[in-house]
Motif scaffolding. Sequence first.
Motif, PDB file in Angstrom:
ATOM      1  N   TRP A  32       0.829  -1.202   0.000  1.00 28.29           N
ATOM      2  CA  TRP A  32       0.000   0.000   0.000  1.00 28.29           C
ATOM      3  C   TRP A  32       0.869   1.259   0.000  1.00 28.29           C
ATOM      4  O   TRP A  32       0.626   2.190  -0.777  1.00 28.29           O
ATOM      5  N   ALA A  33       1.877   1.266   0.862  1.00 27.12           N
ATOM      6  CA  ALA A  33       2.749   2.443   0.958  1.00 27.12           C
ATOM      7  C   ALA A  33       3.507   2.673  -0.344  1.00 27.12           C
ATOM      8  O   ALA A  33       3.652   3.820  -0.791  1.00 27.12           O
ATOM      9  N   GLU A  34       3.968   1.607  -0.972  1.00 30.00           N
ATOM     10  CA  GLU A  34       4.679   1.743  -2.251  1.00 30.00           C
ATOM     11  C   GLU A  34       3.748   2.307  -3.326  1.00 30.00           C
ATOM     12  O   GLU A  34       4.158   3.141  -4.146  1.00 30.00           O
ATOM     13  N   GLN A  35       2.506   1.897  -3.307  1.00 30.08           N
ATOM     14  CA  GLN A  35       1.527   2.444  -4.251  1.00 30.08           C
ATOM     15  C   GLN A  35       1.284   3.931  -3.977  1.00 30.08           C
ATOM     16  O   GLN A  35       1.136   4.721  -4.907  1.00 30.08           O
ATOM     17  N   GLN A  36       1.268   4.311  -2.704  1.00 29.64           N
ATOM     18  CA  GLN A  36       1.108   5.723  -2.356  1.00 29.64           C
ATOM     19  C   GLN A  36       2.297   6.545  -2.841  1.00 29.64           C
ATOM     20  O   GLN A  36       2.134   7.652  -3.346  1.00 29.64           O
ATOM     21  N   ILE A  37       3.493   6.001  -2.688  1.00 29.64           N
ATOM     22  CA  ILE A  37       4.692   6.692  -3.168  1.00 29.64           C
ATOM     23  C   ILE A  37       4.587   6.938  -4.665  1.00 29.64           C
ATOM     24  O   ILE A  37       4.837   8.056  -5.142  1.00 29.64           O
ATOM     25  N   ALA A  38       4.192   5.917  -5.409  1.00 25.55           N
ATOM     26  CA  ALA A  38       4.057   6.061  -6.863  1.00 25.55           C
ATOM     27  C   ALA A  38       2.988   7.101  -7.202  1.00 25.55           C
ATOM     28  O   ALA A  38       3.179   7.909  -8.120  1.00 25.55           O
ATOM     29  N   ARG A  39       1.895   7.094  -6.469  1.00 30.95           N
ATOM     30  CA  ARG A  39       0.817   8.054  -6.722  1.00 30.95           C
ATOM     31  C   ARG A  39       1.290   9.482  -6.485  1.00 30.95           C
ATOM     32  O   ARG A  39       1.045  10.374  -7.296  1.00 30.95           O
ATOM     33  N   TRP A  40       2.017   9.709  -5.384  1.00 28.65           N
ATOM     34  CA  TRP A  40       2.512  11.052  -5.090  1.00 28.65           C
ATOM     35  C   TRP A  40       3.580  11.482  -6.091  1.00 28.65           C
ATOM     36  O   TRP A  40       3.636  12.655  -6.475  1.00 28.65           O
ATOM     37  N   GLU A  41       4.424  10.554  -6.507  1.00 31.30           N
ATOM     38  CA  GLU A  41       5.458  10.903  -7.485  1.00 31.30           C
ATOM     39  C   GLU A  41       4.842  11.315  -8.822  1.00 31.30           C
ATOM     40  O   GLU A  41       5.386  12.176  -9.511  1.00 31.30           O
ATOM     41  N   ASP A  42       3.715  10.722  -9.186  1.00 31.68           N
ATOM     42  CA  ASP A  42       3.062  11.016 -10.460  1.00 31.68           C
ATOM     43  C   ASP A  42       2.193  12.267 -10.419  1.00 31.68           C
ATOM     44  O   ASP A  42       1.831  12.800 -11.459  1.00 31.68           O
ATOM     45  N   ASP A  43       1.840  12.730  -9.231  1.00 28.29           N
ATOM     46  CA  ASP A  43       0.925  13.866  -9.088  1.00 28.29           C
ATOM     47  C   ASP A  43       1.632  15.170  -9.455  1.00 28.29           C
ATOM     48  O   ASP A  43       2.591  15.570  -8.804  1.00 28.29           O
ATOM     49  N   GLN A  44       1.150  15.825 -10.485  1.00 29.90           N
ATOM     50  CA  GLN A  44       1.740  17.076 -10.956  1.00 29.90           C
ATOM     51  C   GLN A  44       1.016  18.306 -10.404  1.00 29.90           C
ATOM     52  O   GLN A  44       1.464  19.435 -10.618  1.00 29.90           O
ATOM     53  N   GLU A  45      -0.088  18.100  -9.713  1.00 33.81           N
ATOM     54  CA  GLU A  45      -0.911  19.204  -9.227  1.00 33.81           C
ATOM     55  C   GLU A  45      -0.474  19.724  -7.857  1.00 33.81           C
ATOM     56  O   GLU A  45      -0.802  20.836  -7.488  1.00 33.81           O
ATOM     57  N   ILE A  46       0.243  18.918  -7.122  1.00 33.57           N
ATOM     58  CA  ILE A  46       0.587  19.230  -5.738  1.00 33.57           C
ATOM     59  C   ILE A  46       1.921  19.983  -5.681  1.00 33.57           C
ATOM     60  O   ILE A  46       2.843  19.703  -6.442  1.00 33.57           O
ATOM     61  N   ALA A  47       2.018  20.906  -4.732  1.00 35.70           N
ATOM     62  CA  ALA A  47       3.261  21.650  -4.533  1.00 35.70           C
ATOM     63  C   ALA A  47       4.395  20.684  -4.179  1.00 35.70           C
ATOM     64  O   ALA A  47       4.172  19.713  -3.448  1.00 35.70           O
ATOM     65  N   PRO A  48       5.597  20.929  -4.690  1.00 36.59           N
ATOM     66  CA  PRO A  48       6.726  20.028  -4.430  1.00 36.59           C
ATOM     67  C   PRO A  48       7.000  19.784  -2.948  1.00 36.59           C
ATOM     68  O   PRO A  48       7.345  18.666  -2.563  1.00 36.59           O
ATOM     69  N   SER A  49       6.836  20.785  -2.117  1.00 37.59           N
ATOM     70  CA  SER A  49       7.109  20.594  -0.689  1.00 37.59           C
ATOM     71  C   SER A  49       6.106  19.631  -0.054  1.00 37.59           C
ATOM     72  O   SER A  49       6.471  18.797   0.778  1.00 37.59           O
ATOM     73  N   VAL A  50       4.842  19.732  -0.459  1.00 32.92           N
ATOM     74  CA  VAL A  50       3.817  18.814   0.052  1.00 32.92           C
ATOM     75  C   VAL A  50       4.079  17.413  -0.482  1.00 32.92           C
ATOM     76  O   VAL A  50       4.033  16.429   0.262  1.00 32.92           O
ATOM     77  N   LYS A  51       4.377  17.326  -1.762  1.00 31.02           N
ATOM     78  CA  LYS A  51       4.657  16.033  -2.399  1.00 31.02           C
ATOM     79  C   LYS A  51       5.814  15.328  -1.695  1.00 31.02           C
ATOM     80  O   LYS A  51       5.723  14.147  -1.355  1.00 31.02           O
ATOM     81  N   HIS A  52       6.892  16.073  -1.432  1.00 35.07           N
ATOM     82  CA  HIS A  52       8.069  15.488  -0.777  1.00 35.07           C
ATOM     83  C   HIS A  52       7.720  14.950   0.611  1.00 35.07           C
ATOM     84  O   HIS A  52       8.127  13.851   0.984  1.00 35.07           O
ATOM     85  N   GLY A  53       6.926  15.707   1.356  1.00 33.08           N
ATOM     86  CA  GLY A  53       6.533  15.269   2.698  1.00 33.08           C
ATOM     87  C   GLY A  53       5.684  14.013   2.665  1.00 33.08           C
ATOM     88  O   GLY A  53       5.861  13.109   3.491  1.00 33.08           O
TER      89      GLY A  53
END
Length: 94
Positions: A32-53
């Motif tokens: 599940w966590a690995e899938q979340q990582i992939a989802r956040w890495e692919d998200d272009q709408e979110i600010a980089p600082s939020v994405k990194h966190g």
Amino acid sequence: MSLYDQALTTVNLHTVLPAIEINKAALAKAIWAEQQIARWEDDQEIAPSVKHGEIRNAAGYRDAALSVLTVGTGIPFQSWLDTVRAIAVEECTS
């Protein structure tokens, strides 16, 4: 047999009976966590600082779950990490 099924078989073969359910739960959490990582890495709408966190947070969950699997089965952390990443890719593409 899917990679997920193979991973569950590995957990069953390398775990003493009382810990099997704990290790199965750890495997599910790591996937599940690995899938979340992939989802956040692919998200272009979110600010980089939020994405990194969010990626760091999910990676922490993944690494904790993989540590449980490493201790519970005696299989190295890197092997579990490779397996979980492969399962996440397989589930994403199927």
